[in-house]
Motif scaffolding. Structure first.
Motif, PDB file in Angstrom:
ATOM      1  N   GLN A 224       0.826  -1.202   0.000  1.00  0.00           N
ATOM      2  CA  GLN A 224       0.000   0.000   0.000  1.00  0.00           C
ATOM      3  C   GLN A 224       0.868   1.263   0.000  1.00  0.00           C
ATOM      4  N   PRO A 225       0.412   2.319  -0.696  1.00  0.00           N
ATOM      5  CA  PRO A 225       1.128   3.606  -0.664  1.00  0.00           C
ATOM      6  C   PRO A 225       1.235   4.104   0.765  1.00  0.00           C
ATOM      7  N   PRO A 226       2.278   4.862   1.078  1.00  0.00           N
ATOM      8  CA  PRO A 226       3.305   5.423   0.189  1.00  0.00           C
ATOM      9  C   PRO A 226       4.490   4.504  -0.077  1.00  0.00           C
ATOM     10  N   GLU A 227       4.445   3.240   0.419  1.00  0.00           N
ATOM     11  CA  GLU A 227       5.524   2.304   0.123  1.00  0.00           C
ATOM     12  C   GLU A 227       5.559   2.004  -1.374  1.00  0.00           C
ATOM     13  N   ALA A 228       6.734   1.648  -1.862  1.00  0.00           N
ATOM     14  CA  ALA A 228       6.904   1.406  -3.296  1.00  0.00           C
ATOM     15  C   ALA A 228       7.260  -0.049  -3.545  1.00  0.00           C
ATOM     16  N   ASP A 229       6.610  -0.652  -4.515  1.00  0.00           N
ATOM     17  CA  ASP A 229       7.057  -1.928  -5.068  1.00  0.00           C
ATOM     18  C   ASP A 229       6.806  -1.874  -6.570  1.00  0.00           C
ATOM     19  N   TRP A 230       7.454  -2.765  -7.291  1.00  0.00           N
ATOM     20  CA  TRP A 230       7.453  -2.643  -8.751  1.00  0.00           C
ATOM     21  C   TRP A 230       6.065  -2.835  -9.353  1.00  0.00           C
ATOM     22  N   GLY A 231       5.274  -3.760  -8.806  1.00  0.00           N
ATOM     23  CA  GLY A 231       3.923  -3.947  -9.331  1.00  0.00           C
ATOM     24  C   GLY A 231       3.053  -2.728  -9.109  1.00  0.00           C
ATOM     25  N   GLY A 232       3.157  -2.115  -7.916  1.00  0.00           N
ATOM     26  CA  GLY A 232       2.399  -0.893  -7.651  1.00  0.00           C
ATOM     27  C   GLY A 232       2.850   0.263  -8.522  1.00  0.00           C
ATOM     28  N   MET A 233       4.141   0.318  -8.867  1.00  0.00           N
ATOM     29  CA  MET A 233       4.636   1.387  -9.729  1.00  0.00           C
ATOM     30  C   MET A 233       4.097   1.249 -11.153  1.00  0.00           C
ATOM     31  N   VAL A 234       3.913   0.019 -11.601  1.00  0.00           N
ATOM     32  CA  VAL A 234       3.289  -0.178 -12.914  1.00  0.00           C
ATOM     33  C   VAL A 234       1.868   0.369 -12.912  1.00  0.00           C
ATOM     34  N   LYS A 235       1.143   0.082 -11.824  1.00  0.00           N
ATOM     35  CA  LYS A 235      -0.230   0.589 -11.722  1.00  0.00           C
ATOM     36  C   LYS A 235      -0.255   2.110 -11.677  1.00  0.00           C
ATOM     37  N   GLU A 236       0.643   2.728 -10.891  1.00  0.00           N
ATOM     38  CA  GLU A 236       0.638   4.176 -10.727  1.00  0.00           C
ATOM     39  C   GLU A 236       0.907   4.910 -12.036  1.00  0.00           C
ATOM     40  N   ASN A 237       1.731   4.316 -12.886  1.00  0.00           N
ATOM     41  CA  ASN A 237       2.182   5.025 -14.090  1.00  0.00           C
ATOM     42  C   ASN A 237       1.609   4.456 -15.387  1.00  0.00           C
ATOM     43  N   LYS A 238       0.615   3.563 -15.274  1.00  0.00           N
ATOM     44  CA  LYS A 238       0.105   2.912 -16.476  1.00  0.00           C
ATOM     45  C   LYS A 238      -0.557   3.893 -17.439  1.00  0.00           C
ATOM     46  N   ASP A 239      -1.140   4.983 -16.933  1.00  0.00           N
ATOM     47  CA  ASP A 239      -1.788   5.953 -17.820  1.00  0.00           C
ATOM     48  C   ASP A 239      -0.785   6.689 -18.693  1.00  0.00           C
ATOM     49  N   GLY A 240       0.474   6.717 -18.300  1.00  0.00           N
ATOM     50  CA  GLY A 240       1.473   7.409 -19.103  1.00  0.00           C
ATOM     51  C   GLY A 240       1.852   6.672 -20.366  1.00  0.00           C
ATOM     52  N   ILE A 241       1.513   5.370 -20.470  1.00  0.00           N
ATOM     53  CA  ILE A 241       1.844   4.612 -21.669  1.00  0.00           C
ATOM     54  C   ILE A 241       1.164   5.212 -22.886  1.00  0.00           C
ATOM     55  N   VAL A 242      -0.045   5.732 -22.714  1.00  0.00           N
ATOM     56  CA  VAL A 242      -0.779   6.339 -23.830  1.00  0.00           C
ATOM     57  C   VAL A 242      -0.015   7.524 -24.409  1.00  0.00           C
TER      58      VAL A 242
END
Length: 283
Positions: A224-242
């Motif tokens: 859970q945020p604010p901790e960071a893990d790689w799977g959560g980072m994919v979720k956080e930044n997935k909208d930037g792929i567009v």
């Protein structure tokens, strides 16, 4: 006059694939251990605008909130590897102990344990974890225990199957005739002879734990945020792929690199231990 020369034993040669896997596995491990010293910025520190491109100041750019992506990746390595390693250790200690015990004791204990494991394995693991984690408190201890217990069912199946074959061998029968107890049979007779398949499975289970944790975090029930893990980072930044922002692809690539490198090392260790056993048997 003859001079006798002493030959030094040749050092074992590491295959190129195993060497690459060992290098990256060590690199990920060092990064996880020394994350606070290696990260250029704090875990949640806002350092710039949203999704800035790669630059000399921010080597991997920034994320969806303007945090340094390299720092988040370093801290994410620590969280991801720690949770996956502890969950894998729990699954192996629990699964192998119960599997060996079921093979040695047999009878009703073996029947009850095997049917319970069959019941747990019949439920899709991800769905089962989502249901449990949605009810229990969201913290690291709960996450690790759920991952470890669910993964222990796979380890139980393997360890029991291996132990059943070893339990009927002559040296085990001889130990039983000497009056050795079940603890001796499990830890001194079966365990040393079951290490090769367990070592191979250890690498696969660790990889599975990393992927499982990443999937849970992507779905919002992992770290859970604010901790960071790689799977959560994919979720956080997935909208930037567009918009062509690679912030979600970098942690996804790190997950793949970790999985491949650990798998290469595990395969090499399995081949090494198998060849050593074969060499001793031919002497």
């Amino acid at each position: 006059m003859s001079v006798t020369t002493t030959r030094r034993p040749a050092l074992p040669r590491i295959p190129i694939g195993a060497a690459i896997g060992l290098f990256f596995t060590t690199l990920f491990g060092i990064t996880a251990v020394f994350a606070p010293l290696l990260a250029p910025h704090g875990l949640g520190e806002i350092v710039g605008d949203v999704w800035l491109p790669m630059s000399a100041e921010h080597w991997l750019g920034t994320d969806n909130l303007g945090r340094d992506l390299l720092s988040r990746m370093i801290y994410g390595a620590r969280t991801t590897i720690f949770i996956a390693a502890v969950a894998t250790a729990i699954s192996f200690m629990l699964g192998s102990l119960l599997g060996f015990t079921a093979a040695v004791v047999g009878g009703w204990f073996d029947l009850v344990m095997s049917r319970l494991v069959d019941l747990l394995m019949s439920i899709p693991t991800l769905i089962f974890a989502l249901v449990v984690l949605s009810v229990l408190p969201s913290n690291l201890l709960t996450l690790i225990l759920v991952m470890g217990i669910l993964d222990a069912t796979r380890v139980y199946r393997l360890s029991r199957a291996v132990a059943v074959d070893i339990n009927v061998m002559d040296f085990v029968e001889a130990a039983k005739l000497r009056g050795e107890g079940r603890a001796w049979i499990i830890f001194r007779e079966i365990l040393p002879n079951a290490l090769s398949p367990l070592v191979s499975e250890l690498g696969l289970r660790f990889i599975y734990a990393v992927l499982f944790l990443s999937a849970l975090s992507f779905l919002g029930l992992g770290v859970q945020p604010p901790e960071a893990d790689w799977g959560g980072m994919v979720k956080e930044n997935k909208d930037g792929i567009v918009f062509g922002v690679p912030a979600a692809l970098i942690p996804a690539a790190a997950i793949a690199a970790l999985a491949i490198s650990v798998n290469l090392v595990a395969d090499w260790i399995l081949n090494r231990t198998t060849s050593l056993k074969g060499g001793r048997g031919n002497v």
